[in-house]
Design a protein around this motif. Structure first.
Motif, short mmCIF file in Angstrom:
data_model
loop_
_atom_site.label_atom_id
_atom_site.label_comp_id
_atom_site.label_asym_id
_atom_site.label_seq_id
_atom_site.Cartn_x
_atom_site.Cartn_y
_atom_site.Cartn_z
N ASN A 1 1.53 6.73 -6.87
CA ASN A 1 0.43 7.62 -7.25
C ASN A 1 0.58 9.02 -6.67
O ASN A 1 -0.35 9.80 -6.68
CB ASN A 1 -0.90 6.99 -6.84
CG ASN A 1 -1.19 5.75 -7.65
OD1 ASN A 1 -1.37 5.83 -8.85
ND2 ASN A 1 -1.17 4.60 -6.99
N ARG B 1 -3.76 -1.94 -12.66
CA ARG B 1 -4.27 -0.66 -12.17
C ARG B 1 -5.68 -0.42 -12.66
O ARG B 1 -6.54 0.04 -11.92
CB ARG B 1 -3.39 0.50 -12.67
CG ARG B 1 -1.97 0.45 -12.20
CD ARG B 1 -1.21 1.62 -12.77
NE ARG B 1 -1.21 2.73 -11.83
CZ ARG B 1 -0.54 3.86 -12.02
NH1 ARG B 1 0.14 4.04 -13.16
NH2 ARG B 1 -0.57 4.81 -11.14
N GLU C 1 0.59 10.19 -3.81
CA GLU C 1 -0.34 10.60 -2.77
C GLU C 1 0.42 11.29 -1.64
O GLU C 1 1.62 11.08 -1.45
CB GLU C 1 -1.08 9.38 -2.22
CG GLU C 1 -2.08 8.81 -3.20
CD GLU C 1 -2.71 7.53 -2.70
OE1 GLU C 1 -2.84 7.37 -1.47
OE2 GLU C 1 -3.06 6.69 -3.54
N ASN D 1 0.88 12.29 2.49
CA ASN D 1 0.93 11.46 3.70
C ASN D 1 1.86 10.25 3.59
O ASN D 1 1.49 9.14 3.95
CB ASN D 1 -0.48 10.98 4.10
CG ASN D 1 -1.38 12.15 4.43
OD1 ASN D 1 -0.91 13.23 4.79
ND2 ASN D 1 -2.68 11.95 4.28
N VAL D 2 3.02 10.49 3.03
CA VAL D 2 4.08 9.48 3.10
C VAL D 2 5.32 10.22 3.58
O VAL D 2 5.66 11.28 3.02
CB VAL D 2 4.36 8.83 1.72
CG1 VAL D 2 5.48 7.81 1.84
CG2 VAL D 2 3.11 8.18 1.17
N LYS E 1 0.82 -1.20 0.00
CA LYS E 1 0.00 0.00 0.00
C LYS E 1 0.87 1.26 0.00
O LYS E 1 0.55 2.24 -0.66
CB LYS E 1 -0.92 -0.01 1.23
CG LYS E 1 -1.80 1.20 1.36
CD LYS E 1 -2.73 1.39 0.17
CE LYS E 1 -2.97 2.85 -0.12
NZ LYS E 1 -3.82 3.08 -1.29
N THR E 2 1.96 1.21 0.73
CA THR E 2 2.85 2.37 0.77
C THR E 2 3.51 2.57 -0.60
O THR E 2 3.63 3.70 -1.08
CB THR E 2 3.91 2.18 1.86
OG1 THR E 2 3.25 2.10 3.12
CG2 THR E 2 4.89 3.34 1.88
N THR F 1 10.57 7.49 3.87
CA THR F 1 9.90 6.31 3.32
C THR F 1 9.82 6.42 1.81
O THR F 1 10.13 5.49 1.06
CB THR F 1 8.47 6.20 3.89
OG1 THR F 1 8.54 6.32 5.30
CG2 THR F 1 7.84 4.89 3.50
N ARG F 2 9.41 7.59 1.35
CA ARG F 2 9.27 7.85 -0.08
C ARG F 2 10.61 7.59 -0.78
O ARG F 2 10.65 6.95 -1.84
CB ARG F 2 8.82 9.30 -0.28
CG ARG F 2 8.22 9.61 -1.62
CD ARG F 2 7.82 11.09 -1.74
NE ARG F 2 6.65 11.43 -0.92
CZ ARG F 2 5.39 11.21 -1.29
NH1 ARG F 2 5.13 10.65 -2.46
NH2 ARG F 2 4.39 11.56 -0.51
N SER G 1 2.17 1.77 -3.38
CA SER G 1 1.08 2.32 -4.18
C SER G 1 0.96 3.82 -3.96
O SER G 1 0.78 4.60 -4.90
CB SER G 1 -0.23 1.61 -3.83
OG SER G 1 -1.31 2.22 -4.47
N ARG G 2 1.08 4.23 -2.71
CA ARG G 2 0.98 5.67 -2.42
C ARG G 2 2.08 6.46 -3.10
O ARG G 2 1.87 7.55 -3.60
CB ARG G 2 1.06 5.89 -0.89
CG ARG G 2 -0.20 5.50 -0.16
CD ARG G 2 -0.23 6.05 1.25
NE ARG G 2 -1.49 5.70 1.88
CZ ARG G 2 -1.67 4.63 2.64
NH1 ARG G 2 -0.66 3.81 2.90
NH2 ARG G 2 -2.86 4.37 3.16
N VAL G 3 3.27 5.91 -3.09
CA VAL G 3 4.40 6.62 -3.71
C VAL G 3 4.20 6.71 -5.22
O VAL G 3 4.38 7.76 -5.83
CB VAL G 3 5.73 5.92 -3.37
CG1 VAL G 3 6.89 6.55 -4.15
CG2 VAL G 3 5.99 5.99 -1.88
#
Lengths: 351, 351
Positions: free
Chosen positions: A37, A66, A39, A41-42, A30-31, A46-47, A33-35
């Motif tokens: 896209n 996707r 998004e 809040n990372v 999920k993390t 971590t990014r 995925s966040r990077v």
DNA sequence: CTGAAAGCGCTTACAG
DNA sequence: CTGAAAGCGCTTACAG
């Protein structure tokens, strides 16, 4: 996925997935995925870790996954009126599109500006990112050795339009350029011309040789000696045609007819003749090849050779699709027939 | 899937899946899969049942699911050399492709031959089968009411290039056609012309009105009366330009300059003038619009107006993508600037 | 000739 | 700021 496709059986590393990246970065998918896209809040650290893993694994998100899981297709349509008079590439596009529609395939485009120092990188990105099954290569792209090699490595079959070189497992389409050029030259000889100039095209195209050979064969058959000063090099561009025509018309005994290896160079020839006030066709006949839109719009309209390009592109794309389906499509060299279109830029010599 | 996309909240029936078809036909999904993929070993009666269910439910296989689970992408690439001189649609294509690449979208093409009695069915099939997020509509396709309505029904956002009509939530790009035409006319007036012919374009295009208005404004400002016999209708085609030029040149007091609303009609005008043996620009000046390849290849080369089409297509596609991403992209009417390109088809009148 | 189960690689909705 | 689970809609590999 291309490593499963017949007739290829080579084994490639499976492309990295979001799980591989997550493991390498020590985070959850999920993390990742966040990077991917972008998004919020990372945490930046971590990014950075995730991006490093993506880089290291050459990770590319699987578009199908996707789309299947998400709410977007990442696809834009372009709906447009197809001009009735179109140029070479547009005809190729129409033929390939037709074959893809019939075969249930989607056609994706990569327009390339040449020369291009990043050519291979661009093609590699296109092929990987778009997840292609196969590729159609019109001349001259189909003759680039490094593109052939890249596609072979990636096990991507390809089909070519009017290639100059041979490759393994060839899927090619040609037209009878040599014969068409022969007939065009014969036609001019039949109108009384004995001094026939010829402007060659870009040597990277197979058509350049074929058209020149047809010209020589017609001269030989009519027992007209081939004079090297009547032959000029060109590059298929308007400007190169103009320059070649200048050289030919500067001869102390200039040709009464000039055959240019394409319409753009024929237009350049007409342009040069006009600047000298030469009457066309009375003083100089001019002919081209391809029957592009300019051929019928220029004055006088151009005698030229029409190729069935839409049909050729459709045929070669269909061959490719059949091979992709696993059919045994043998290496082929199908040849289509060109036709001479006579207009008013050619006529009996009046000199 | 399009029913979830912001800012739309309408509810559409979810498209049928392979499970729906299987249930309706009373078979397993594997059998449906076999029928879809034209595999052998399905009893004809079973096949018929399945096909009936597919028909009844308007079932279309989900391409993303096929790709994700299978070994094929159903995608063919076309890699080609981008001609340096290209026509209108090719420029639009290049601009849209550039924006899609930057935005992570794929561009799909639907070339339409007009008039087309199956227009709506064709567009519907394209949009549904290809699972599009949004559509770019160059003129004149963007003005077709039934296409607009269809896309609204399907909740597919669209963006238009040079539309004539207004729609809700507009995303449009234009260029300053009126001003460019004004300046072009002014330029000819500045060269001494007082009898200026004008050939209008196809009324379905917004450019037709704008270019005509710019011409009228320049005449008014120079206090030159606008004579209706100096204005002819055209359809943007070479032939229509030729016919219009014939009418203008047949006048007992013909114009000394003719402005055609595009280059093809200007080429038709030059063609007609040549057939009458008129000297260009000494007896007749001719100007066009669009700066297509023919403009620089015809003799004499054409004074015309260049639009930044690649940039316009790129900008409008980018706007669409931003809206698809959920950004609040307000209805816009961005206008780009055109520039006059003066060549030798225009000059001081010598009559 | 037909079917039940697993899995493709992501995003969503939810939880913390 | 991060994660565990479910599910998108098909095809594959296998069984019968």
């Amino acid at each position: 996925m291309n490593d499963h496709r017949p007739p290829h059986d080579g084994k490639l590393d499976k492309p990295a997935t979001i799980f591989d990246v997550a493991k390498a970065a020590g985070v959850s998918i999920k993390t990742v995925s966040r990077v991917i896209n972008l998004e919020a809040n990372v945490r930046q650290t971590t990014r950075d870790k995730v991006n490093a893993a993506i880089e290291a694994l050459s990770y590319l998100p699987n578009a199908a996954a996707r789309v299947l899981s998400g709410k977007r297709f990442y696809v834009i349509g372009l709906i447009y009126e197809n001009p009735s008079e179109f140029s070479y590439m547009q005809k190729v596009l129409n033929g390939a599109l037709k074959a893809c529609e019939a075969g249930g395939y989607t056609l994706l485009l990569l327009p390339l500006t040449l020369p291009n120092p990043d050519l291979i990188a661009d093609v590699r990105r296109f092929v990987s990112q778009s997840r292609l099954d196969g590729v159609v290569l019109p001349a001259p792209i189909g003759d680039f050795k490094d593109i052939q090699q890249l596609l072979a490595e990636l096990l991507i079959p390809f089909a070519r339009i009017a290639p100059k070189t041979e490759v393994h497992e060839d899927l090619n389409i040609r037209c009878n350029d040599e014969q068409a050029s022969f007939e065009l030259t014969q036609y001019l000889i039949g109108q009384g011309h004995r001094q026939l100039g010829f402007i060659k095209g870009d040597p990277i195209h197979s058509a350049t040789d074929h058209r020149f050979k047809g010209y020589l064969r017609a001269l030989a058959q009519a027992e007209i000696p081939a004079h090297s000063e009547y032959v000029e090099d060109g590059m298929f561009s308007f400007e190169s045609g103009k320059a070649a025509a200048r050289a030919l018309l500067d001869l102390k005994d200039p040709p009464t007819a000039i055959i240019a290896s394409n319409d753009d160079m024929a237009a350049g020839t007409i342009f040069e003749a006009r600047e000298r006030g030469l009457a066309i066709p009375d003083t100089l006949s001019v002919a081209g090849f391809d029957d592009t839109p300019i051929a019928s719009r220029i004055w006088p309209p151009l005698t030229t050779v029409r190729q069935p390009i839409v049909e050729m592109a459709e045929a070669v794309t269909t061959l490719l699709i059949r091979r992709l389906r696993g059919e045994k499509v043998a290496s082929t060299e199908e040849a289509f027939t060109c036709h001479i279109v006579t207009r008013n830029s050619t006529g009996p010599t009046r000199r």
